[in-house]
Design an enzyme around this catalytic site. Structure first.
Site, mmCIF file in Angstrom:
data_model
loop_
_atom_site.group_PDB
_atom_site.id
_atom_site.type_symbol
_atom_site.label_atom_id
_atom_site.label_comp_id
_atom_site.label_asym_id
_atom_site.label_seq_id
_atom_site.Cartn_x
_atom_site.Cartn_y
_atom_site.Cartn_z
ATOM 1 N N GLU A 1 2.903 0.724 3.289
ATOM 2 C CA GLU A 1 2.371 -0.207 4.289
ATOM 3 C C GLU A 1 2.421 -1.602 3.677
ATOM 4 O O GLU A 1 1.931 -1.802 2.563
ATOM 5 C CB GLU A 1 0.900 0.155 4.556
ATOM 6 C CG GLU A 1 0.542 0.432 5.979
ATOM 7 C CD GLU A 1 -0.930 0.844 6.145
ATOM 8 O OE1 GLU A 1 -1.585 1.303 5.188
ATOM 9 O OE2 GLU A 1 -1.406 0.710 7.267
ATOM 10 N N ASN B 1 -5.117 4.203 7.210
ATOM 11 C CA ASN B 1 -6.504 4.621 6.994
ATOM 12 C C ASN B 1 -7.422 4.339 8.174
ATOM 13 O O ASN B 1 -8.469 4.965 8.307
ATOM 14 C CB ASN B 1 -7.039 4.007 5.707
ATOM 15 C CG ASN B 1 -6.460 4.720 4.505
ATOM 16 O OD1 ASN B 1 -6.312 5.942 4.524
ATOM 17 N ND2 ASN B 1 -6.104 3.976 3.476
ATOM 18 N N HIS C 1 0.804 -1.221 0.000
ATOM 19 C CA HIS C 1 0.000 0.000 0.000
ATOM 20 C C HIS C 1 0.843 1.281 0.000
ATOM 21 O O HIS C 1 1.476 1.617 1.002
ATOM 22 C CB HIS C 1 -0.937 -0.025 1.231
ATOM 23 C CG HIS C 1 -1.842 1.164 1.314
ATOM 24 N ND1 HIS C 1 -2.252 1.719 2.499
ATOM 25 C CD2 HIS C 1 -2.422 1.914 0.338
ATOM 26 C CE1 HIS C 1 -3.026 2.751 2.258
ATOM 27 N NE2 HIS C 1 -3.145 2.896 0.965
HETATM 28 N N1 CAA Z 1 5.233 13.652 -8.409
HETATM 29 C C1 CAA Z 1 6.493 14.087 -8.169
HETATM 30 N N2 CAA Z 1 6.768 15.089 -7.297
HETATM 31 C C2 CAA Z 1 5.721 15.690 -6.679
HETATM 32 C C3 CAA Z 1 4.387 15.291 -6.882
HETATM 33 C C4 CAA Z 1 4.157 14.215 -7.794
HETATM 34 N N3 CAA Z 1 2.933 13.746 -8.032
HETATM 35 N N4 CAA Z 1 3.584 16.072 -6.124
HETATM 36 C C5 CAA Z 1 4.379 16.915 -5.441
HETATM 37 N N5 CAA Z 1 5.668 16.689 -5.776
HETATM 38 C C6 CAA Z 1 6.863 17.334 -5.227
HETATM 39 C C7 CAA Z 1 7.035 18.729 -5.685
HETATM 40 O O1 CAA Z 1 7.742 18.780 -6.907
HETATM 41 C C8 CAA Z 1 7.836 19.362 -4.574
HETATM 42 O O2 CAA Z 1 9.214 19.047 -4.725
HETATM 43 P P1 CAA Z 1 10.389 19.984 -4.093
HETATM 44 O O3 CAA Z 1 10.342 19.758 -2.621
HETATM 45 O O4 CAA Z 1 11.620 19.477 -4.734
HETATM 46 O O5 CAA Z 1 10.050 21.391 -4.467
HETATM 47 C C9 CAA Z 1 7.323 18.645 -3.338
HETATM 48 O O6 CAA Z 1 6.702 17.441 -3.801
HETATM 49 C C10 CAA Z 1 6.296 19.476 -2.616
HETATM 50 O O7 CAA Z 1 5.261 19.801 -3.534
HETATM 51 P P2 CAA Z 1 4.662 21.271 -3.722
HETATM 52 O O8 CAA Z 1 5.707 22.307 -3.440
HETATM 53 O O9 CAA Z 1 3.972 21.321 -5.038
HETATM 54 O O10 CAA Z 1 3.495 21.353 -2.684
HETATM 55 P P3 CAA Z 1 3.489 21.187 -1.124
HETATM 56 O O11 CAA Z 1 4.723 21.639 -0.478
HETATM 57 O O12 CAA Z 1 2.202 21.809 -0.760
HETATM 58 O O13 CAA Z 1 3.408 19.596 -0.917
HETATM 59 C C11 CAA Z 1 2.253 17.538 -0.734
HETATM 60 C C12 CAA Z 1 2.450 18.827 -1.557
HETATM 61 C C13 CAA Z 1 3.546 16.747 -0.721
HETATM 62 C C14 CAA Z 1 1.177 16.773 -1.441
HETATM 63 C C15 CAA Z 1 1.865 17.956 0.738
HETATM 64 O O14 CAA Z 1 0.810 18.863 0.725
HETATM 65 C C16 CAA Z 1 1.499 16.771 1.590
HETATM 66 O O15 CAA Z 1 2.336 16.069 2.111
HETATM 67 N N6 CAA Z 1 0.164 16.548 1.767
HETATM 68 C C17 CAA Z 1 -0.352 15.428 2.521
HETATM 69 C C18 CAA Z 1 -0.334 14.201 1.657
HETATM 70 C C19 CAA Z 1 -0.843 12.996 2.385
HETATM 71 O O16 CAA Z 1 -1.222 13.011 3.540
HETATM 72 N N7 CAA Z 1 -0.852 11.881 1.654
HETATM 73 C C20 CAA Z 1 -1.351 10.632 2.180
HETATM 74 C C21 CAA Z 1 -2.779 10.519 1.804
HETATM 75 S S1 CAA Z 1 -3.452 9.064 2.470
HETATM 76 C C22 CAA Z 1 -3.086 7.901 1.362
HETATM 77 O O17 CAA Z 1 -2.547 8.099 0.324
HETATM 78 C C23 CAA Z 1 -3.543 6.572 1.765
HETATM 79 C C24 CAA Z 1 -4.825 6.138 1.216
HETATM 80 O O18 CAA Z 1 -4.975 4.967 1.037
HETATM 81 C C25 CAA Z 1 -5.961 7.053 1.006
#
Ligand code: CAA
Length: 291
Positions: free
Chosen positions: A152, A190, A140
């Protein structure tokens, strides 16, 4: 057993992220979906994400080119089945997943490890419908896959140690970290995250706060990178609802009842970012709260 090739079934938000990180780590990747349009969209998305990593100096141009050359997009499930490791990353719907495994199993190599990126569904139950419960487990990833450090790993009741160790070695080669979870509804992430998101929707539903104040409160008050409603839109409200239903059905406790407002958004087709509308409206320049 050493894994060299990885098949990914489902080229959506999770599947294309998995293909991206696997190819960068040196695995030959076969990415599958049911329409050419979905495959084209996925390859375009991987290209955009990997190019962003190049422009930020995180990935070299030559590693980028090598990774892109390792990804083969195909409509043919038999090509996927030839891989050492298969990761199913289709929609979070048990019937869909069973159908995929039914079609895949007769084509698999005897040694292939079969896994699911399910975020909540019983690994033991999914495994029981295949010919290889001992070579089946939960793999996961978190969204966005190229950024999030965690994977996970979930063992079903029959998963053998060799399968677990082979998957753990893949996680390590990806440069990510594994958390091992037992096979109970929604595992670890989750089980904890979704009730928090669901509670945020109740907080909205009951008028305790609006979208802006709820997200602001959690971002600035608890240092979360995204507020819970923004995060729900990012994950997909249909996925959030599906996971709450798995918790509610699987643990039979009313504390997991999905908020009726979450159900209403899903029924409206307002599924979050992927449909440009959820708790925020993404159709304009900047997201606008819908409540
Ligand atoms: N691919 C590659 N790189 C990416 C990317 C992608 N899809 N999305 C973001 N990035 C990179 C950016 O290029 C950036 O890189 P640098 O540090 O080199 O600049 C970095 O990630 C940060 O991105 P941003 O500057 O655009 O935006 P941010 O600082 O607001 O971060 C985020 C975005 C990483 C998504 C942050 O908001 C975050 O951590 N959010 C929470 C995400 C989370 O909780 N995810 C888990 C969800 S639960 C899950 O997935 C489980 C499930 O089963 C539902």
């Amino acid at each position: 057993m050493e894994i060299r090739s990885v098949g990914v079934v489902g080229a959506g938000q999770m599947g294309n992220g998995i293909a991206h990180v696997m190819a960068l780590a040196g695995y030959d990747v076969c990415l599958n979906d049911i329409s050419q349009e979905a495959l084209d969209k996925a390859v375009a998305q991987v290209t955009r994400n990997i190019d962003r990593q190049v422009s930020r100096g995180k990935v070299s141009q030559s590693d980028r080119d090598a990774a892109m050359a390792r990804i083969r997009a195909t409509l043919d499930l038999a090509e996927v089945a030839a891989s050492d490791l298969v990761i199913e990353a289709a929609t979070e719907n048990e019937a869909v997943k069973h159908k995929i495994f039914e079609a895949l199993v007769p084509k698999l190599q005897p040694h292939t490890i079969l896994t699911s990126n399910t975020s909540s569904i019983s690994i033991t139950r999914l495994a029981s419908r295949t010919d290889r419960p001992e070579k089946f487990m939960g793999f996961h990833f978190m969204n966005p896959v190229p950024v999030m450090q965690l994977v996970e790993l979930i063992r079903g009741i029959a998963t053998d140690q060799e399968t677990y160790e082979a998957c753990l070695a893949v996680v390590e080669k990806l440069g990510k970290t594994a958390a091992s979870a037992e096979d109970f509804p929604a595992f670890i992430v989750n089980r904890i995250l979704m009730p928090m998101i669901n509670e945020a929707v109740y907080t909205l539903y009951e008028g305790v706060g609006n979208v802006t104040s709820i997200d602001m409160a959690m971002k600035l008050g608890t240092n979360h990178p995204m507020g819970p409603l923004e995060l729900a839109d990012f994950i997909g409200l249909d996925t959030c609802l599906a996971i709450m239903n798995v918790l509610h059905d699987g643990l039979a406790d009313t504390k997991y009842r999905p908020c009726p407002l979450l159900t209403k958004y899903v029924e409206a087709g307002w599924l979050g970012r992927k449909t440009s509308r959820g708790f925020y409206d993404y159709r304009g320049e900047a997201p606008v709260p819908t409540r």
